[in-house]
Design an enzyme around this catalytic site. Sequence first.
Site, PDB file in Angstrom:
ATOM      1  N   HIS A   1       1.190 -41.869 -15.185  1.00 31.46           N
ATOM      2  CA  HIS A   1       2.350 -41.911 -16.084  1.00 31.46           C
ATOM      3  C   HIS A   1       2.139 -43.094 -17.034  1.00 31.46           C
ATOM      4  O   HIS A   1       1.477 -44.080 -16.669  1.00 31.46           O
ATOM      5  CB  HIS A   1       3.583 -42.141 -15.206  1.00 31.46           C
TER       6      HIS A   1
ATOM      7  N   ASP B   1       1.998 -46.346  -7.432  1.00 27.94           N
ATOM      8  CA  ASP B   1       3.226 -45.918  -8.100  1.00 27.94           C
ATOM      9  C   ASP B   1       3.768 -44.747  -7.279  1.00 27.94           C
ATOM     10  O   ASP B   1       3.280 -43.629  -7.374  1.00 27.94           O
ATOM     11  CB  ASP B   1       2.884 -45.503  -9.540  1.00 27.94           C
TER      12      ASP B   1
ATOM     13  N   LYS C   1      15.280 -41.489  -8.463  1.00 29.74           N
ATOM     14  CA  LYS C   1      14.571 -40.279  -8.051  1.00 29.74           C
ATOM     15  C   LYS C   1      14.778 -40.008  -6.568  1.00 29.74           C
ATOM     16  O   LYS C   1      14.445 -38.946  -6.063  1.00 29.74           O
ATOM     17  CB  LYS C   1      13.078 -40.417  -8.362  1.00 29.74           C
TER      18      LYS C   1
ATOM     19  N   CYS D   1       5.488 -38.088 -20.397  1.00 25.10           N
ATOM     20  CA  CYS D   1       5.011 -39.481 -20.397  1.00 25.10           C
ATOM     21  C   CYS D   1       3.603 -39.586 -19.832  1.00 25.10           C
ATOM     22  O   CYS D   1       3.270 -40.546 -19.132  1.00 25.10           O
ATOM     23  CB  CYS D   1       5.949 -40.398 -19.621  1.00 25.10           C
TER      24      CYS D   1
END
Lengths: 145, 405
Positions: free
Chosen positions: B128, B199, B225, B363
Amino acid sequence: MIDDLYQEIILDHSKKPRNFGHLDASSAHAEGFNPLCGDRLTLEILLEGDVVKDARFVGAGCAISVASASLMTETLKGKTRAEAEKLFERFHQLLTNDAANADDLGKLAVFSGVREYPARVKCATLAWHTLKAALENSDEEVSTE
Amino acid sequence: MTTATKVFDVAAIRQDFPILHQEIHGHPLVYLDNAASAQKPRQVIDAISRFYQTDYSNIHRGVHALSERSTKRYEEARIKVQKFINAPSAREIIFVRGTTEAINMVAQTYGRKNIGRGDEILITALEHHSNIVPWQMLCEETGAKLRVIPVDDRGDVSNFDVHANTKLIAVAHISNVLGTVLPIREIVRRANGVPVLVDGAQAVPHMKVDVEALGCDFYCFSSHKLFGPTGLGVLYGKTALLEKMPPYQGGGDMIASVTFEKTTYNTLPFKFEAGTPDIAGVVGLGAAIDYVEQIGIENIEVYEAELLEYATRELSQVKGLRIVGTANHKAGVISFVLEGIHPHDVGTILDRQGIAVRTGHHCAQPLMDRFGVPATTRASLAFYNTKEEIDALVRGLAKVKEIFD
Protein backbone atom coordinates in the site's frame (compact mmCIF):
# COMPACT_ATOMS: atom_id res chain seq x y z
CA MET A 1 -32.19 5.95 -12.83
CA ILE A 2 -28.86 4.54 -13.93
CA ASP A 3 -29.98 4.88 -17.57
CA ASP A 4 -29.99 8.67 -17.18
CA LEU A 5 -26.25 8.47 -16.61
CA TYR A 6 -25.40 5.84 -19.19
CA GLN A 7 -27.42 7.24 -22.09
CA GLU A 8 -27.10 5.62 -25.49
CA ILE A 9 -24.94 8.41 -26.88
CA ILE A 10 -22.51 8.17 -23.94
CA LEU A 11 -22.21 4.41 -24.30
CA ASP A 12 -21.72 4.80 -28.04
CA HIS A 13 -18.93 7.36 -27.65
CA SER A 14 -17.24 5.35 -24.90
CA LYS A 15 -17.16 2.20 -27.02
CA LYS A 16 -16.26 3.98 -30.26
CA PRO A 17 -14.54 7.20 -29.26
CA ARG A 18 -14.33 9.78 -32.07
CA ASN A 19 -11.08 11.62 -32.72
CA PHE A 20 -9.12 8.95 -30.91
CA GLY A 21 -5.43 8.98 -31.84
CA HIS A 22 -2.73 11.52 -32.59
CA LEU A 23 -2.72 14.56 -34.83
CA ASP A 24 -0.15 14.72 -37.61
CA ALA A 25 0.59 18.26 -36.55
CA SER A 26 -0.50 20.00 -33.39
CA SER A 27 -0.21 23.44 -31.83
CA ALA A 28 -0.54 22.32 -28.27
CA HIS A 29 -1.04 19.30 -26.12
CA ALA A 30 -1.63 18.54 -22.48
CA GLU A 31 -1.93 15.52 -20.29
CA GLY A 32 -4.81 15.02 -17.92
CA PHE A 33 -4.61 12.71 -14.97
CA ASN A 34 -7.09 11.88 -12.27
CA PRO A 35 -4.98 10.61 -9.37
CA LEU A 36 -8.06 9.33 -7.55
CA CYS A 37 -8.94 6.76 -10.17
CA GLY A 38 -5.93 6.59 -12.47
CA ASP A 39 -7.76 7.88 -15.55
CA ARG A 40 -5.27 9.39 -17.95
CA LEU A 41 -5.58 11.15 -21.29
CA THR A 42 -3.46 13.15 -23.69
CA LEU A 43 -5.16 15.82 -25.75
CA GLU A 44 -3.68 17.38 -28.88
CA ILE A 45 -5.14 20.44 -30.55
CA LEU A 46 -4.40 22.26 -33.77
CA LEU A 47 -5.08 25.99 -33.69
CA GLU A 48 -5.33 28.21 -36.72
CA GLY A 49 -5.15 31.73 -35.46
CA ASP A 50 -7.61 31.70 -32.63
CA VAL A 51 -9.70 28.85 -33.93
CA VAL A 52 -9.47 25.18 -32.97
CA LYS A 53 -9.14 23.41 -36.31
CA ASP A 54 -8.70 19.91 -34.97
CA ALA A 55 -8.50 17.99 -31.71
CA ARG A 56 -7.66 14.38 -30.93
CA PHE A 57 -6.97 12.40 -27.80
CA VAL A 58 -5.54 9.13 -26.53
CA GLY A 59 -5.90 7.57 -23.12
CA ALA A 60 -7.78 5.16 -20.92
CA GLY A 61 -10.60 5.78 -18.56
CA CYS A 62 -14.16 5.03 -17.59
CA ALA A 63 -17.09 5.35 -19.98
CA ILE A 64 -17.93 8.83 -18.73
CA SER A 65 -14.43 10.24 -19.18
CA VAL A 66 -13.86 8.66 -22.60
CA ALA A 67 -17.29 9.73 -23.91
CA SER A 68 -16.70 13.21 -22.56
CA ALA A 69 -13.35 13.50 -24.34
CA SER A 70 -14.89 12.13 -27.54
CA LEU A 71 -17.84 14.53 -27.52
CA MET A 72 -15.63 17.44 -26.49
CA THR A 73 -13.27 16.97 -29.43
CA GLU A 74 -16.25 16.83 -31.79
CA THR A 75 -17.76 19.99 -30.33
CA LEU A 76 -14.52 21.94 -30.29
CA LYS A 77 -13.81 22.05 -33.98
CA GLY A 78 -14.38 25.51 -35.36
CA LYS A 79 -14.66 27.15 -31.95
CA THR A 80 -12.48 30.06 -30.90
CA ARG A 81 -10.46 29.88 -27.70
CA ALA A 82 -12.95 32.15 -25.97
CA GLU A 83 -15.87 30.04 -27.15
CA ALA A 84 -14.15 26.87 -25.96
CA GLU A 85 -13.50 28.35 -22.54
CA LYS A 86 -17.07 29.56 -22.28
CA LEU A 87 -18.30 26.12 -23.26
CA PHE A 88 -16.30 24.52 -20.42
CA GLU A 89 -17.83 26.97 -17.99
CA ARG A 90 -21.35 26.12 -19.16
CA PHE A 91 -20.58 22.40 -19.19
CA HIS A 92 -19.26 22.56 -15.64
CA GLN A 93 -22.41 24.42 -14.59
CA LEU A 94 -24.52 21.70 -16.17
CA LEU A 95 -22.76 19.04 -14.06
CA THR A 96 -22.82 20.82 -10.75
CA ASN A 97 -25.77 23.19 -10.69
CA ASP A 98 -29.31 21.84 -10.57
CA ALA A 99 -30.68 25.07 -11.99
CA ALA A 100 -28.41 25.06 -15.05
CA ASN A 101 -30.05 24.42 -18.41
CA ALA A 102 -28.58 22.64 -21.36
CA ASP A 103 -29.55 25.23 -23.99
CA ASP A 104 -26.99 25.58 -26.77
CA LEU A 105 -24.89 22.74 -25.38
CA GLY A 106 -26.02 20.42 -28.14
CA LYS A 107 -24.92 16.82 -27.67
CA LEU A 108 -23.07 17.74 -24.47
CA ALA A 109 -26.49 17.96 -22.81
CA VAL A 110 -26.41 14.15 -22.41
CA PHE A 111 -24.05 14.64 -19.48
CA SER A 112 -26.71 16.34 -17.36
CA GLY A 113 -27.31 12.94 -15.69
CA VAL A 114 -23.84 13.15 -14.10
CA ARG A 115 -25.26 15.76 -11.72
CA GLU A 116 -26.85 12.95 -9.70
CA TYR A 117 -23.46 11.29 -9.28
CA PRO A 118 -21.12 13.81 -7.62
CA ALA A 119 -18.27 11.28 -7.52
CA ARG A 120 -18.33 11.16 -11.32
CA VAL A 121 -18.16 14.90 -12.07
CA LYS A 122 -14.35 14.63 -12.19
CA CYS A 123 -14.62 11.89 -14.82
CA ALA A 124 -16.76 14.09 -17.06
CA THR A 125 -14.55 17.15 -16.68
CA LEU A 126 -11.11 15.54 -17.03
CA ALA A 127 -10.97 16.17 -20.79
CA TRP A 128 -12.08 19.77 -20.32
CA HIS A 129 -9.47 20.50 -17.67
CA THR A 130 -6.92 19.03 -20.04
CA LEU A 131 -8.18 21.31 -22.80
CA LYS A 132 -7.78 24.30 -20.54
CA ALA A 133 -4.18 23.31 -19.82
CA ALA A 134 -3.51 22.80 -23.53
CA LEU A 135 -4.90 26.21 -24.42
CA GLU A 136 -2.79 27.85 -21.74
CA ASN A 137 0.35 26.07 -22.98
CA SER A 138 -0.30 26.70 -26.63
CA ASP A 139 1.56 28.96 -29.00
CA GLU A 140 1.12 29.63 -32.68
CA GLU A 141 3.96 27.33 -33.67
CA VAL A 142 2.81 23.99 -34.94
CA SER A 143 4.80 21.13 -33.56
CA THR A 144 4.99 17.82 -35.30
CA GLU A 145 5.64 14.75 -33.24
CA MET B 1 -18.47 -21.36 26.39
CA THR B 2 -15.39 -22.56 24.54
CA THR B 3 -14.54 -21.58 21.00
CA ALA B 4 -15.03 -25.09 19.72
CA THR B 5 -18.66 -25.28 20.81
CA LYS B 6 -19.69 -21.92 19.41
CA VAL B 7 -22.00 -21.87 16.46
CA PHE B 8 -21.32 -19.21 13.88
CA ASP B 9 -24.69 -17.56 13.38
CA VAL B 10 -24.33 -14.88 10.73
CA ALA B 11 -27.95 -13.73 11.05
CA ALA B 12 -27.46 -13.04 14.76
CA ILE B 13 -24.13 -11.33 14.08
CA ARG B 14 -25.74 -9.04 11.51
CA GLN B 15 -28.21 -7.91 14.16
CA ASP B 16 -25.23 -6.41 16.02
CA PHE B 17 -24.46 -4.04 13.11
CA PRO B 18 -27.17 -1.36 12.93
CA ILE B 19 -25.82 0.23 9.73
CA LEU B 20 -26.32 -2.94 7.69
CA HIS B 21 -30.09 -2.74 7.97
CA GLN B 22 -30.92 -0.04 5.48
CA GLU B 23 -31.77 0.41 1.85
CA ILE B 24 -29.51 2.22 -0.61
CA HIS B 25 -31.23 3.46 -3.78
CA GLY B 26 -34.18 1.19 -2.95
CA HIS B 27 -32.10 -1.98 -2.49
CA PRO B 28 -30.87 -3.66 0.70
CA LEU B 29 -27.32 -2.51 1.46
CA VAL B 30 -24.66 -5.07 0.49
CA TYR B 31 -21.46 -3.83 2.09
CA LEU B 32 -18.41 -5.32 0.39
CA ASP B 33 -15.87 -2.57 1.08
CA ASN B 34 -14.48 -3.98 4.31
CA ALA B 35 -10.84 -3.70 3.28
CA ALA B 36 -11.33 0.08 3.12
CA SER B 37 -13.08 0.17 6.48
CA ALA B 38 -15.25 -2.17 8.51
CA GLN B 39 -18.62 -1.35 10.09
CA LYS B 40 -19.10 -1.08 13.85
CA PRO B 41 -21.14 -3.37 16.06
CA ARG B 42 -23.59 -1.91 18.58
CA GLN B 43 -21.24 -3.14 21.35
CA VAL B 44 -18.50 -0.75 20.18
CA ILE B 45 -20.82 2.20 19.58
CA ASP B 46 -22.40 1.69 23.01
CA ALA B 47 -19.06 1.27 24.80
CA ILE B 48 -17.85 4.64 23.49
CA SER B 49 -21.13 6.35 24.28
CA ARG B 50 -21.28 4.82 27.79
CA PHE B 51 -17.67 5.78 28.47
CA TYR B 52 -18.39 9.43 27.64
CA GLN B 53 -21.52 9.33 29.77
CA THR B 54 -20.02 7.75 32.86
CA ASP B 55 -16.21 7.55 33.08
CA TYR B 56 -14.64 10.15 30.82
CA SER B 57 -11.81 12.42 31.90
CA ASN B 58 -8.18 12.96 30.92
CA ILE B 59 -5.80 10.15 31.82
CA HIS B 60 -2.48 9.67 33.64
CA ARG B 61 -2.77 12.95 35.49
CA GLY B 62 -5.68 13.62 37.79
CA VAL B 63 -5.99 12.27 41.30
CA HIS B 64 -9.75 12.43 41.01
CA ALA B 65 -12.05 9.47 40.53
CA LEU B 66 -12.94 10.06 36.88
CA SER B 67 -9.30 10.37 35.85
CA GLU B 68 -8.50 7.15 37.67
CA ARG B 69 -11.41 5.38 35.99
CA SER B 70 -10.47 6.68 32.54
CA THR B 71 -6.84 5.71 33.02
CA LYS B 72 -7.88 2.25 34.10
CA ARG B 73 -10.14 1.77 31.07
CA TYR B 74 -7.42 3.08 28.72
CA GLU B 75 -4.73 0.82 30.15
CA GLU B 76 -7.07 -2.18 30.27
CA ALA B 77 -7.62 -1.72 26.53
CA ARG B 78 -3.85 -1.72 26.01
CA ILE B 79 -3.66 -5.10 27.73
CA LYS B 80 -6.52 -6.36 25.54
CA VAL B 81 -4.50 -5.38 22.46
CA GLN B 82 -1.38 -7.00 23.90
CA LYS B 83 -3.18 -10.29 24.49
CA PHE B 84 -5.02 -10.09 21.17
CA ILE B 85 -1.76 -10.09 19.18
CA ASN B 86 0.17 -12.02 21.84
CA ALA B 87 2.78 -9.35 22.49
CA PRO B 88 5.11 -10.21 25.38
CA SER B 89 4.42 -6.93 27.20
CA ALA B 90 1.81 -4.16 27.27
CA ARG B 91 4.72 -1.69 27.21
CA GLU B 92 5.24 -2.71 23.60
CA ILE B 93 1.76 -1.53 22.56
CA ILE B 94 1.77 2.09 21.41
CA PHE B 95 -1.44 3.86 20.42
CA VAL B 96 -1.13 5.97 17.28
CA ARG B 97 -3.55 7.47 14.74
CA GLY B 98 -3.50 4.47 12.41
CA THR B 99 -1.31 2.08 10.46
CA THR B 100 -0.01 4.98 8.39
CA GLU B 101 1.19 6.86 11.44
CA ALA B 102 2.71 3.69 12.92
CA ILE B 103 4.83 3.17 9.79
CA ASN B 104 5.79 6.84 9.61
CA MET B 105 6.79 6.74 13.27
CA VAL B 106 9.14 3.82 12.72
CA ALA B 107 10.58 5.50 9.61
CA GLN B 108 11.14 8.79 11.40
CA THR B 109 12.51 7.39 14.68
CA TYR B 110 14.07 3.97 14.13
CA GLY B 111 14.79 4.76 10.49
CA ARG B 112 16.47 8.12 10.93
CA LYS B 113 18.63 6.77 13.72
CA ASN B 114 19.69 3.51 12.13
CA ILE B 115 19.50 3.92 8.36
CA GLY B 116 21.91 6.04 6.36
CA ARG B 117 23.57 6.62 3.01
CA GLY B 118 24.29 3.42 1.13
CA ASP B 119 21.89 1.39 3.25
CA GLU B 120 18.94 -0.45 1.81
CA ILE B 121 15.28 -0.79 2.79
CA LEU B 122 13.44 -3.78 1.39
CA ILE B 123 9.72 -3.70 0.56
CA THR B 124 7.53 -5.81 -1.74
CA ALA B 125 5.79 -4.86 -4.99
CA LEU B 126 2.35 -5.31 -3.42
CA GLU B 127 2.62 -2.67 -0.70
CA HIS B 128 0.00 0.00 0.00
CA HIS B 129 1.25 3.56 -0.56
CA SER B 130 1.50 3.90 3.22
CA ASN B 131 4.23 1.25 3.26
CA ILE B 132 6.07 2.80 0.30
CA VAL B 133 6.04 6.56 0.66
CA PRO B 134 7.36 6.85 4.28
CA TRP B 135 10.39 4.78 3.22
CA GLN B 136 10.90 6.85 0.06
CA MET B 137 10.84 9.98 2.21
CA LEU B 138 13.41 8.42 4.52
CA CYS B 139 15.57 7.44 1.53
CA GLU B 140 15.43 10.97 0.17
CA GLU B 141 16.47 12.33 3.52
CA THR B 142 19.26 9.87 4.28
CA GLY B 143 20.52 8.71 0.89
CA ALA B 144 19.41 5.13 1.55
CA LYS B 145 17.91 3.06 -1.26
CA LEU B 146 14.63 1.24 -1.67
CA ARG B 147 14.73 -2.30 -3.08
CA VAL B 148 11.50 -3.94 -4.18
CA ILE B 149 10.86 -7.68 -3.95
CA PRO B 150 8.80 -8.63 -7.03
CA VAL B 151 5.47 -10.47 -7.04
CA ASP B 152 4.61 -13.17 -9.57
CA ASP B 153 1.54 -13.33 -11.81
CA ARG B 154 -0.54 -15.02 -9.12
CA GLY B 155 0.31 -12.39 -6.56
CA ASP B 156 2.83 -14.35 -4.49
CA VAL B 157 5.94 -12.58 -3.27
CA SER B 158 9.22 -13.93 -4.62
CA ASN B 159 12.11 -15.11 -2.51
CA PHE B 160 14.74 -12.58 -1.64
CA ASP B 161 18.17 -12.25 -0.13
CA VAL B 162 19.31 -9.75 2.41
CA HIS B 163 22.56 -7.95 1.83
CA ALA B 164 25.05 -6.57 4.32
CA ASN B 165 23.53 -3.10 3.84
CA THR B 166 19.88 -4.20 4.24
CA LYS B 167 18.73 -2.37 7.34
CA LEU B 168 14.97 -2.92 7.39
CA ILE B 169 12.33 -5.05 5.68
CA ALA B 170 8.78 -3.65 5.54
CA VAL B 171 6.02 -5.92 4.23
CA ALA B 172 2.26 -6.26 4.28
CA HIS B 173 0.77 -9.24 6.10
CA ILE B 174 -2.14 -9.35 3.64
CA SER B 175 -2.31 -7.44 0.35
CA ASN B 176 -5.22 -4.99 0.31
CA VAL B 177 -5.57 -5.50 -3.45
CA LEU B 178 -4.72 -9.14 -4.15
CA GLY B 179 -5.65 -10.72 -0.83
CA THR B 180 -2.32 -12.57 -0.75
CA VAL B 181 -1.34 -13.68 2.75
CA LEU B 182 2.42 -13.23 2.99
CA PRO B 183 4.53 -15.91 4.72
CA ILE B 184 5.77 -13.62 7.49
CA ARG B 185 7.56 -16.35 9.44
CA GLU B 186 9.47 -17.34 6.33
CA ILE B 187 10.28 -13.69 5.60
CA VAL B 188 11.56 -13.20 9.15
CA ARG B 189 13.69 -16.33 8.78
CA ARG B 190 15.17 -15.04 5.52
CA ALA B 191 15.71 -11.63 7.08
CA ASN B 192 18.35 -13.30 9.20
CA GLY B 193 18.24 -10.74 11.98
CA VAL B 194 17.41 -7.67 9.89
CA PRO B 195 14.40 -5.98 11.57
CA VAL B 196 11.06 -6.75 9.91
CA LEU B 197 8.08 -4.38 10.05
CA VAL B 198 4.69 -5.86 9.19
CA ASP B 199 1.77 -3.77 7.95
CA GLY B 200 -1.04 -5.82 9.45
CA ALA B 201 -3.94 -3.50 8.61
CA GLN B 202 -5.67 -6.15 6.46
CA ALA B 203 -4.72 -9.14 8.61
CA VAL B 204 -5.80 -8.38 12.15
CA PRO B 205 -9.57 -8.39 11.39
CA HIS B 206 -9.42 -11.71 9.57
CA MET B 207 -6.85 -14.06 11.10
CA LYS B 208 -5.13 -14.91 14.33
CA VAL B 209 -2.06 -12.72 14.66
CA ASP B 210 0.62 -13.81 17.10
CA VAL B 211 3.57 -11.43 16.94
CA GLU B 212 5.76 -13.72 19.02
CA ALA B 213 5.16 -16.66 16.70
CA LEU B 214 5.66 -14.44 13.64
CA GLY B 215 8.92 -13.18 15.09
CA CYS B 216 8.58 -9.73 13.50
CA ASP B 217 10.08 -6.65 15.14
CA PHE B 218 7.26 -4.18 14.43
CA TYR B 219 3.59 -4.85 13.71
CA CYS B 220 1.11 -2.10 12.77
CA PHE B 221 -2.66 -2.07 12.40
CA SER B 222 -5.69 0.23 12.41
CA SER B 223 -8.68 0.17 14.72
CA HIS B 224 -11.23 1.10 12.05
CA LYS B 225 -10.62 -2.01 9.99
CA LEU B 226 -11.05 -4.09 13.16
CA PHE B 227 -14.63 -2.88 13.75
CA GLY B 228 -13.35 -0.17 16.12
CA PRO B 229 -13.41 3.63 15.82
CA THR B 230 -11.51 5.67 13.23
CA GLY B 231 -8.39 7.74 13.86
CA LEU B 232 -6.70 5.11 15.99
CA GLY B 233 -4.10 2.45 15.41
CA VAL B 234 -1.47 0.37 17.12
CA LEU B 235 2.26 0.04 16.78
CA TYR B 236 3.74 -3.03 18.39
CA GLY B 237 7.53 -3.02 18.68
CA LYS B 238 10.02 -5.19 20.50
CA THR B 239 11.10 -3.55 23.76
CA ALA B 240 14.79 -3.61 22.88
CA LEU B 241 14.14 -1.64 19.67
CA LEU B 242 11.58 0.77 21.14
CA GLU B 243 13.86 1.65 24.03
CA LYS B 244 16.67 2.68 21.71
CA MET B 245 14.38 4.75 19.49
CA PRO B 246 14.13 8.51 19.99
CA PRO B 247 10.63 9.91 20.68
CA TYR B 248 8.41 10.75 17.70
CA GLN B 249 6.69 13.85 19.04
CA GLY B 250 7.43 15.93 22.10
CA GLY B 251 4.81 17.13 24.55
CA GLY B 252 2.83 16.15 27.59
CA ASP B 253 2.65 12.60 28.90
CA MET B 254 5.83 11.55 27.09
CA ILE B 255 8.16 13.12 29.65
CA ALA B 256 9.45 12.11 33.06
CA SER B 257 10.71 15.59 33.94
CA VAL B 258 11.15 18.87 32.12
CA THR B 259 13.39 21.82 32.84
CA PHE B 260 14.48 24.37 30.27
CA GLU B 261 17.92 22.77 30.34
CA LYS B 262 17.01 19.12 30.10
CA THR B 263 14.02 16.87 29.56
CA THR B 264 13.94 13.23 30.57
CA TYR B 265 11.62 11.06 28.57
CA ASN B 266 8.98 8.84 30.03
CA THR B 267 9.27 5.05 29.90
CA LEU B 268 7.58 2.81 27.34
CA PRO B 269 4.97 3.04 25.97
CA PHE B 270 4.34 6.62 27.11
CA LYS B 271 7.52 7.92 25.47
CA PHE B 272 5.69 7.58 22.15
CA GLU B 273 2.29 8.91 23.24
CA ALA B 274 2.71 12.67 23.45
CA GLY B 275 -0.41 14.68 24.19
CA THR B 276 -3.89 13.58 25.16
CA PRO B 277 -4.60 10.45 23.12
CA ASP B 278 -7.87 9.22 21.64
CA ILE B 279 -9.01 7.90 25.02
CA ALA B 280 -12.58 7.01 24.04
CA GLY B 281 -11.31 5.53 20.79
CA VAL B 282 -8.99 3.23 22.71
CA VAL B 283 -11.90 2.15 24.93
CA GLY B 284 -13.88 1.50 21.73
CA LEU B 285 -11.04 -0.56 20.27
CA GLY B 286 -11.02 -2.59 23.49
CA ALA B 287 -14.73 -3.26 22.98
CA ALA B 288 -14.11 -4.24 19.35
CA ILE B 289 -11.47 -6.77 20.43
CA ASP B 290 -13.88 -8.17 23.04
CA TYR B 291 -16.49 -8.49 20.31
CA VAL B 292 -14.17 -10.28 17.87
CA GLU B 293 -12.93 -12.61 20.61
CA GLN B 294 -16.46 -13.41 21.65
CA ILE B 295 -17.17 -14.60 18.10
CA GLY B 296 -13.74 -16.21 17.97
CA ILE B 297 -11.11 -15.18 15.43
CA GLU B 298 -10.70 -18.87 14.46
CA ASN B 299 -14.44 -19.05 13.67
CA ILE B 300 -14.12 -15.88 11.63
CA GLU B 301 -11.24 -17.38 9.65
CA VAL B 302 -13.17 -20.54 8.86
CA TYR B 303 -16.35 -18.67 7.88
CA GLU B 304 -14.55 -16.13 5.70
CA ALA B 305 -12.49 -18.83 3.95
CA GLU B 306 -15.73 -20.57 2.99
CA LEU B 307 -17.26 -17.29 1.82
CA LEU B 308 -14.14 -16.46 -0.20
CA GLU B 309 -14.23 -19.85 -1.87
CA TYR B 310 -17.90 -19.37 -2.74
CA ALA B 311 -17.34 -15.84 -4.04
CA THR B 312 -14.33 -16.88 -6.11
CA ARG B 313 -16.30 -19.72 -7.67
CA GLU B 314 -19.37 -17.61 -8.43
CA LEU B 315 -17.43 -14.64 -9.79
CA SER B 316 -15.25 -16.88 -11.95
CA GLN B 317 -18.40 -17.93 -13.78
CA VAL B 318 -19.18 -14.35 -14.83
CA LYS B 319 -18.20 -14.15 -18.49
CA GLY B 320 -15.42 -11.66 -19.20
CA LEU B 321 -14.44 -11.36 -15.52
CA ARG B 322 -10.82 -11.85 -14.54
CA ILE B 323 -9.73 -12.05 -10.92
CA VAL B 324 -6.49 -10.19 -10.21
CA GLY B 325 -4.65 -12.02 -7.42
CA THR B 326 -4.88 -15.79 -7.28
CA ALA B 327 -2.28 -16.69 -4.66
CA ASN B 328 -2.57 -20.05 -2.92
CA HIS B 329 -3.02 -18.51 0.49
CA LYS B 330 -5.56 -15.70 0.23
CA ALA B 331 -7.80 -13.72 2.54
CA GLY B 332 -11.25 -12.33 1.68
CA VAL B 333 -10.26 -9.76 -0.91
CA ILE B 334 -11.27 -10.21 -4.55
CA SER B 335 -10.04 -7.70 -7.10
CA PHE B 336 -11.32 -8.15 -10.62
CA VAL B 337 -11.65 -6.56 -14.02
CA LEU B 338 -14.56 -6.92 -16.43
CA GLU B 339 -13.60 -7.02 -20.08
CA GLY B 340 -14.32 -3.74 -21.83
CA ILE B 341 -15.89 -2.05 -18.79
CA HIS B 342 -14.01 0.35 -16.58
CA PRO B 343 -14.13 -0.34 -12.80
CA HIS B 344 -15.59 3.11 -12.14
CA ASP B 345 -18.59 2.36 -14.25
CA VAL B 346 -18.92 -1.03 -12.53
CA GLY B 347 -18.81 0.68 -9.13
CA THR B 348 -21.42 3.29 -9.99
CA ILE B 349 -23.89 0.77 -11.42
CA LEU B 350 -23.39 -1.60 -8.45
CA ASP B 351 -23.96 1.29 -6.03
CA ARG B 352 -27.32 1.99 -7.64
CA GLN B 353 -28.22 -1.58 -6.71
CA GLY B 354 -27.17 -1.02 -3.10
CA ILE B 355 -23.82 -2.80 -3.47
CA ALA B 356 -20.77 -1.01 -2.01
CA VAL B 357 -17.44 -2.00 -3.55
CA ARG B 358 -14.21 -0.13 -4.00
CA THR B 359 -12.95 0.83 -7.44
CA GLY B 360 -9.68 2.42 -8.44
CA HIS B 361 -6.03 1.75 -7.68
CA HIS B 362 -6.56 1.04 -3.96
CA CYS B 363 -3.57 3.18 -2.97
CA ALA B 364 -1.29 0.69 -4.70
CA GLN B 365 -0.41 2.27 -8.05
CA PRO B 366 2.87 0.34 -8.53
CA LEU B 367 0.94 -2.91 -8.10
CA MET B 368 -1.64 -1.83 -10.71
CA ASP B 369 1.27 -1.17 -13.09
CA ARG B 370 2.68 -4.62 -12.30
CA PHE B 371 -0.57 -6.27 -13.35
CA GLY B 372 -1.06 -3.94 -16.32
CA VAL B 373 -4.44 -2.59 -15.21
CA PRO B 374 -5.26 1.06 -14.49
CA ALA B 375 -7.72 0.07 -11.78
CA THR B 376 -9.77 -2.83 -10.47
CA THR B 377 -13.10 -3.39 -8.79
CA ARG B 378 -12.60 -4.86 -5.34
CA ALA B 379 -15.06 -6.79 -3.21
CA SER B 380 -13.71 -7.34 0.29
CA LEU B 381 -15.38 -9.54 2.86
CA ALA B 382 -16.11 -9.45 6.57
CA PHE B 383 -17.69 -12.05 8.82
CA TYR B 384 -21.09 -10.33 8.57
CA ASN B 385 -21.28 -10.90 4.82
CA THR B 386 -23.35 -13.75 3.41
CA LYS B 387 -23.55 -15.98 0.35
CA GLU B 388 -26.78 -14.17 -0.55
CA GLU B 389 -24.78 -10.96 -0.76
CA ILE B 390 -22.30 -12.61 -3.11
CA ASP B 391 -25.28 -13.66 -5.23
CA ALA B 392 -26.48 -10.05 -5.21
CA LEU B 393 -23.03 -8.97 -6.43
CA VAL B 394 -23.15 -11.50 -9.27
CA ARG B 395 -26.66 -10.29 -10.24
CA GLY B 396 -25.38 -6.72 -10.02
CA LEU B 397 -22.57 -7.52 -12.43
CA ALA B 398 -25.08 -9.02 -14.85
CA LYS B 399 -26.88 -5.65 -14.81
CA VAL B 400 -23.56 -3.86 -15.47
CA LYS B 401 -22.98 -6.05 -18.51
CA GLU B 402 -26.55 -5.55 -19.68
CA ILE B 403 -26.05 -1.78 -19.74
CA PHE B 404 -22.77 -2.02 -21.61
CA ASP B 405 -23.72 -4.74 -24.08
